[in-house]
Design a protein around this motif. Sequence first.
Motif, PDB file in Angstrom:
ATOM      1  N   LYS A   1       0.823  -1.207   0.000  1.00  0.00           N
ATOM      2  CA  LYS A   1       0.000   0.000   0.000  1.00  0.00           C
ATOM      3  C   LYS A   1       0.864   1.267   0.000  1.00  0.00           C
ATOM      4  O   LYS A   1       0.439   2.310  -0.488  1.00  0.00           O
ATOM      5  CB  LYS A   1      -0.928   0.007   1.211  1.00  0.00           C
ATOM      6  CG  LYS A   1      -1.985  -1.087   1.178  1.00  0.00           C
ATOM      7  CD  LYS A   1      -2.906  -0.995   2.385  1.00  0.00           C
ATOM      8  CE  LYS A   1      -3.991  -2.074   2.325  1.00  0.00           C
ATOM      9  NZ  LYS A   1      -4.918  -2.005   3.480  1.00  0.00           N
TER      10      LYS A   1
ATOM     11  N   SER B   1       0.992   5.990   2.871  1.00  0.00           N
ATOM     12  CA  SER B   1       1.312   5.670   1.488  1.00  0.00           C
ATOM     13  C   SER B   1       2.025   6.826   0.800  1.00  0.00           C
ATOM     14  O   SER B   1       1.745   7.997   1.080  1.00  0.00           O
ATOM     15  CB  SER B   1       0.034   5.336   0.707  1.00  0.00           C
ATOM     16  OG  SER B   1       0.313   5.093  -0.657  1.00  0.00           O
TER      17      SER B   1
ATOM     18  N   VAL C   1      -5.178   1.827  -1.212  1.00  0.00           N
ATOM     19  CA  VAL C   1      -4.443   2.500  -0.139  1.00  0.00           C
ATOM     20  C   VAL C   1      -5.339   2.797   1.056  1.00  0.00           C
ATOM     21  O   VAL C   1      -4.972   2.557   2.211  1.00  0.00           O
ATOM     22  CB  VAL C   1      -3.808   3.800  -0.671  1.00  0.00           C
ATOM     23  CG1 VAL C   1      -3.304   4.673   0.480  1.00  0.00           C
ATOM     24  CG2 VAL C   1      -2.677   3.476  -1.639  1.00  0.00           C
TER      25      VAL C   1
END
Length: 452
Positions: free
Chosen positions: A28, A56, A51
């Motif tokens: 992610k 991220s 995500v």
Amino acid sequence: MDSLSYFEKIGVKIPTVLLPKKDIDMTKWSVIACDQYTSEPEYWAKVESIVGDSPSALKLTFPEVYLESGNSEERITKINSTMEKYIKENILEAHGPCFIYVDRKTSHTPSRKGLIIAIDLEKYDYSPGSQSLIRATEGTVIERLPPRIKIREKASLELPHVMLLIDDPEKTVIEPLAEKADSFEKVYDFDLMMNSGHIKGYKIDDEETIGSILSALEKLADPDTFRKKYSVGTDKDVLLFAVGDGNHSLATAKAHWELIKNSCLPRELESHPARYALVEVVNVHDSGLTFEPIHRVVFNINPDELLDSMVSFYKDENCSYRKLSSMESILNELQALNSNKHSHAIGFCTNEGFGIIEVANPSRNLEVGTLQAFLDVYIKHNNDIKVDYIHGEDAVLKLGTQKQNIGFFLPKMSKHDLFKTVILDGVLPRKTFSMGEADEKRFYLECRKITR
């Protein structure tokens, strides 16, 4: 190891790399370069759904698909605040000073090897005719820099998608690292999202290995070796690093540094973190590195009118086009026509079908130069037209066959011609080649602080 002498000669610095702490979901965290899938918002919508609320790199970068969304200021402010948050909350941990040896697997290649280093922006010049140690391979569009500089000017971190190439046929710099990768500390090993393969990273922080890397780079940069290698005289300065991907990102870092250094004291110039840029270096001779063409799709046009305009534009070069029945017929025609090294042949698709453009007596060296020279003029006189630069024939077919669009298919250039072409002829037409397909592009992963 006298790192200062290496720094002076080859423009390399050993960076302190920041990576997500161990409990972060790396799949992610890591997202593809911001300049990919710019006409496919559904790709980025999928990335956002993957995500979610997790830490991220998506939240630290500005995908270009959103550049015209109207909320740029708000997005940039959010990016800057998230960078500060990740630093303050120790989402990112420091490794180094070190290099990172990278092994990337994609659906197209089992291994592409790279090395994360920092380069000195004082050794880089993207202007036409540059003889700098680190050099652009394609023309830099200055108008594209201001929005990128705005993103960087208050950023505390940089995340690289820049890839630099070295011409190392004897495989002396990066490949020896693969042979002893198991002896290095592995700092990441995970699958990349959206079926983009797998990536491993190994920390290199021992003095002996770093010294070997720098020594090998120094030999590549030896002026006598360079001139013999390319059969050039003393009027050509050494080209050690050629920008393969992320040309405008590196140009942005350079422009940002030029602004900052004006306010630096002399004693601060060498150590200021914004003087350097984090990059991945890849050997042009790596078997996992392929050069693919970057195609074009033009939006909001009358295809026949555009084609007729191109014929008129190149009337002195004997330009013509004809329509065909299928993609297969384009490929067959291109194969036959491209055997004639004196002419240029470019395939196209519209909502009405397919075709071939042929320029029998081109004045430019590459097909991409022939097409781009025309498009630049055509767009200048048609404000509603948009051009996108596309990786992969499937995407060109998808977009080019929509009403009021046209897609152009360009041939690939040999990666082995790159260095000598840039050394002898200067920069290539912009968007001449892509290092691999879209899903093989560099993913944002490592970070580095660029503020004190």
